[in-house]
Design a protein around this motif. Structure first.
Motif, PDB file in Angstrom:
ATOM      1  N   SER A  93      17.136  49.924 -44.957  1.00 26.48           N
ATOM      2  CA  SER A  93      15.875  49.775 -44.497  1.00 26.48           C
ATOM      3  C   SER A  93      15.560  49.021 -43.272  1.00 26.48           C
ATOM      4  N   ILE A  94      16.482  48.102 -43.163  1.00 25.49           N
ATOM      5  CA  ILE A  94      16.431  47.111 -42.030  1.00 25.49           C
ATOM      6  C   ILE A  94      17.108  48.086 -40.939  1.00 25.49           C
ATOM      7  N   ARG A  95      17.833  48.773 -40.888  1.00 26.61           N
ATOM      8  CA  ARG A  95      18.664  49.449 -39.886  1.00 26.61           C
ATOM      9  C   ARG A  95      17.697  50.701 -39.533  1.00 26.61           C
ATOM     10  N   ASN A  96      16.835  51.332 -40.401  1.00 30.30           N
ATOM     11  CA  ASN A  96      16.142  52.418 -39.824  1.00 30.30           C
ATOM     12  C   ASN A  96      14.701  51.942 -39.603  1.00 30.30           C
ATOM     13  N   GLY A  97      14.561  50.580 -39.347  1.00 33.92           N
ATOM     14  CA  GLY A  97      13.303  50.246 -38.828  1.00 33.92           C
ATOM     15  C   GLY A  97      12.163  50.060 -39.805  1.00 33.92           C
ATOM     16  N   ALA A  98      12.096  50.257 -41.196  1.00 37.04           N
ATOM     17  CA  ALA A  98      11.265  50.075 -41.908  1.00 37.04           C
ATOM     18  C   ALA A  98      10.796  48.872 -42.387  1.00 37.04           C
ATOM     19  N   VAL A  99      11.497  47.685 -42.075  1.00 41.00           N
ATOM     20  CA  VAL A  99      11.416  46.274 -42.335  1.00 41.00           C
ATOM     21  C   VAL A  99      11.372  45.614 -41.192  1.00 41.00           C
ATOM     22  N   PRO A 100      10.019  45.061 -40.591  1.00 33.55           N
ATOM     23  CA  PRO A 100       9.713  44.318 -39.321  1.00 33.55           C
ATOM     24  C   PRO A 100      10.326  42.840 -39.593  1.00 33.55           C
ATOM     25  N   LEU A 101      11.707  42.642 -39.585  1.00 32.59           N
ATOM     26  CA  LEU A 101      12.097  41.244 -39.627  1.00 32.59           C
ATOM     27  C   LEU A 101      11.560  40.256 -38.597  1.00 32.59           C
ATOM     28  N   GLU A 102      11.355  40.988 -37.313  1.00 34.37           N
ATOM     29  CA  GLU A 102      10.899  40.132 -36.262  1.00 34.37           C
ATOM     30  C   GLU A 102       9.714  39.338 -36.533  1.00 34.37           C
ATOM     31  N   LYS A 103       8.820  39.852 -37.445  1.00 35.05           N
ATOM     32  CA  LYS A 103       7.624  39.478 -37.884  1.00 35.05           C
ATOM     33  C   LYS A 103       7.628  38.693 -38.911  1.00 35.05           C
ATOM     34  N   LEU A 104       8.550  38.614 -39.778  1.00 33.83           N
ATOM     35  CA  LEU A 104       8.804  38.008 -41.105  1.00 33.83           C
ATOM     36  C   LEU A 104       9.517  36.597 -40.902  1.00 33.83           C
ATOM     37  N   VAL A 105      10.632  36.482 -40.010  1.00 34.46           N
ATOM     38  CA  VAL A 105      11.292  35.208 -39.484  1.00 34.46           C
ATOM     39  C   VAL A 105      10.414  34.629 -38.392  1.00 34.46           C
ATOM     40  N   THR A 106       9.664  33.655 -38.821  1.00 33.77           N
ATOM     41  CA  THR A 106       8.848  32.818 -37.894  1.00 33.77           C
ATOM     42  C   THR A 106       9.433  31.631 -37.390  1.00 33.77           C
ATOM     43  N   HIS A 107      10.369  31.063 -38.038  1.00 30.21           N
ATOM     44  CA  HIS A 107      10.989  29.631 -37.685  1.00 30.21           C
ATOM     45  C   HIS A 107      12.504  29.710 -37.817  1.00 30.21           C
ATOM     46  N   ARG A 108      12.995  28.841 -36.842  1.00 27.56           N
ATOM     47  CA  ARG A 108      14.397  28.855 -36.768  1.00 27.56           C
ATOM     48  C   ARG A 108      14.892  27.535 -36.376  1.00 27.56           C
ATOM     49  N   THR A 109      16.000  27.205 -36.828  1.00 30.96           N
ATOM     50  CA  THR A 109      16.661  25.738 -36.567  1.00 30.96           C
ATOM     51  C   THR A 109      17.949  25.761 -36.750  1.00 30.96           C
ATOM     52  N   THR A 110      18.685  24.600 -36.353  1.00 27.42           N
ATOM     53  CA  THR A 110      20.177  24.593 -36.412  1.00 27.42           C
ATOM     54  C   THR A 110      20.629  23.922 -37.598  1.00 27.42           C
ATOM     55  N   LEU A 111      21.901  23.881 -37.881  1.00 30.63           N
ATOM     56  CA  LEU A 111      22.492  22.928 -39.079  1.00 30.63           C
ATOM     57  C   LEU A 111      22.189  21.422 -38.756  1.00 30.63           C
ATOM     58  N   ALA A 112      22.284  21.013 -37.609  1.00 30.52           N
ATOM     59  CA  ALA A 112      22.063  19.783 -37.305  1.00 30.52           C
ATOM     60  C   ALA A 112      20.504  19.276 -37.371  1.00 30.52           C
ATOM     61  N   ASP A 113      19.856  20.263 -37.252  1.00 29.85           N
ATOM     62  CA  ASP A 113      18.156  19.824 -37.211  1.00 29.85           C
ATOM     63  C   ASP A 113      17.605  20.395 -38.643  1.00 29.85           C
ATOM     64  N   THR A 114      18.275  20.793 -39.598  1.00 31.32           N
ATOM     65  CA  THR A 114      17.789  21.159 -40.721  1.00 31.32           C
ATOM     66  C   THR A 114      17.149  20.020 -41.561  1.00 31.32           C
ATOM     67  N   PRO A 115      17.930  18.732 -41.574  1.00 31.64           N
ATOM     68  CA  PRO A 115      17.199  17.870 -42.434  1.00 31.64           C
ATOM     69  C   PRO A 115      16.140  17.378 -42.151  1.00 31.64           C
ATOM     70  N   ARG A 116      15.796  17.297 -40.747  1.00 27.67           N
ATOM     71  CA  ARG A 116      14.366  17.239 -40.176  1.00 27.67           C
ATOM     72  C   ARG A 116      13.512  18.276 -40.544  1.00 27.67           C
ATOM     73  N   ASP A 117      13.892  19.406 -40.291  1.00 28.45           N
ATOM     74  CA  ASP A 117      13.013  20.450 -40.166  1.00 28.45           C
ATOM     75  C   ASP A 117      12.551  21.173 -41.613  1.00 28.45           C
ATOM     76  N   LEU A 118      13.711  21.187 -42.544  1.00 26.09           N
ATOM     77  CA  LEU A 118      13.479  21.610 -44.015  1.00 26.09           C
ATOM     78  C   LEU A 118      12.360  20.534 -44.472  1.00 26.09           C
ATOM     79  N   ALA A 119      12.554  19.356 -44.292  1.00 26.20           N
ATOM     80  CA  ALA A 119      11.658  18.389 -44.837  1.00 26.20           C
ATOM     81  C   ALA A 119      10.415  18.387 -44.311  1.00 26.20           C
ATOM     82  N   ARG A 120      10.274  18.768 -42.876  1.00 24.20           N
ATOM     83  CA  ARG A 120       8.754  18.891 -42.567  1.00 24.20           C
ATOM     84  C   ARG A 120       8.220  20.306 -43.091  1.00 24.20           C
TER      85      ARG A 120
END
Length: 338
Positions: A295-322
């Motif tokens: 369903s992702i491959r055929n475009g039925a799932v708009p992941l670009e809208k669902l994934v709103t936040h990104r971080t790195t492994l190094a910044d995860t302790p700070r960002d996940l807590a926030r």
């Protein structure tokens, strides 16, 4: 290697940990690429998970690349993979009946054993599914969407049925998306106007705002007083689950996608009068992972809208807590590891 470790509730740190070592027969060593942050991870961080021993490396929504194979593993070195994080025994009554998702002795990566908020991890080959053209970023979203896809499949729904999904968090939105893919007529109910606005404007769902009127009144108006043929509860809230029984039409079904710690009570006369079906749904199966990936491959799932936040492994302790407390605008957060 580097790993994000929750040493105790509220104590999340980036540490140097031992590498996983060579994989045993039937297992593979995976270089982690992306990890989705789940509500379970926030609960672990906050000390709200009932069955967890600290310290714990979290992370069960995972994509990665095969870097070493144990004996008998046929996946190619360098193969991009989706990880099914539910490790089953293969021998119990559930496994024997083709339901490893509810294995009696199930171990979930990042919950019952250390997960993937780290550089590398060992995984049984049977839990590794080739990404088959999905980007590794998209592959990390398959697991959380598979929860809703599995619930929809468990419901034995028929196209056109009036459907209510209660809870507009990531699991509820995934359930709503796969209910719509199955041809159902979907409405979403939540107490958050912000999340409902997103569901309505970005995803095109009818919204019932429980912050503006009693849920029973909204359901009555939306269903012409009949209730919904199918109701999915994805709130994790005891009161919501118990109220959901009253939203189901005669002959309809209630599917419990989320789980609560409390006992659930309901009126048996009302339950029998309506000849309701009550369905529990836990985790997901290979068929659900495959359905989501397609369903992702055929475009039925708009992941670009669902994934709103990104971080790195190094910044995860700070960002996940926030993000555990700052929910405004947050739908799904993803850690970019590799």
């Amino acid at each position: 290697m580097k790993a994000v470790v929750c040493r105790s509730p509220g104590d999340l740190v980036l540490e140097d940990c031992a590498e996983p070592g060579a994989p045993p027969p039937g297992w593979a060593r995976i270089a982690v690429s992306h990890v989705g942050i789940c509500g379970t991870d926030y609960h672990i961080f906050e000390g709200k998970h009932p069955f967890l021993a600290y310290p714990r490396i979290m992370g069960h929504e995972v994509s990665g690349t095969v870097v070493e194979r144990g004996e008998g593993v046929e996946l190619a070195i360098g193969e991009p993979v989706i990880i099914n994080p539910y490790l089953a025994c293969g021998k119990c009554v559930a496994c024997r009946h083709g339901k490893p998702n509810c294995c009696v002795q199930i171990e979930v990566l990042g919950v019952h054993r250390d997960g993937a908020m780290c550089d590398e991890i060992l995984v049984p080959a049977q839990n590794l599914y080739p990404a088959n053209g999905l980007s590794l970023a998209d592959a990390a979203a398959v697991e959380f969407l598979a929860i809703g896809a599995h619930a929809v499949r468990r419901s034995l729904s028929a196209p056109g049925q009036r459907t209510l999904v209660i809870g507009a968090g990531p699991i509820g939105l995934g359930t709503a998306l796969f209910a719509r893919i199955a041809g159902l007529d979907v409405s979403l109910l939540d107490m958050s106007t912000e999340r409902l606005d997103f569901a309505e404007s970005e995803l095109g769902f009818a919204a019932l705002d429980g912050s503006k009127a009693p849920a029973a009144d909204l359901v009555r108006q939306a269903s012409r007083g009949e209730g919904f043929d199918l109701v999915f509860d994805a709130t994790g809230n005891t009161q919501s689950v118990q109220s959901a029984f009253t939203h189901v039409a005669h002959g309809g079904a209630l599917v419990l996608v989320s789980v609560v710690k409390d006992d659930i009570t309901f009126s048996d006369p009302e339950f029998h009068k309506r000849e309701m079906t009550l369905v529990g749904s836990r985790n997901a199966l290979r068929a659900d992972f495959d359905h989501v990936a397609a369903s992702i491959r055929n475009g039925a799932v708009p992941l670009e809208k669902l994934v709103t936040h990104r971080t790195t492994l190094a910044d995860t302790p700070r960002d996940l807590a926030r993000w555990a407390h700052e929910k405004s605008g947050l739908i799904k957060a993803v850690i970019e590891v590799g």
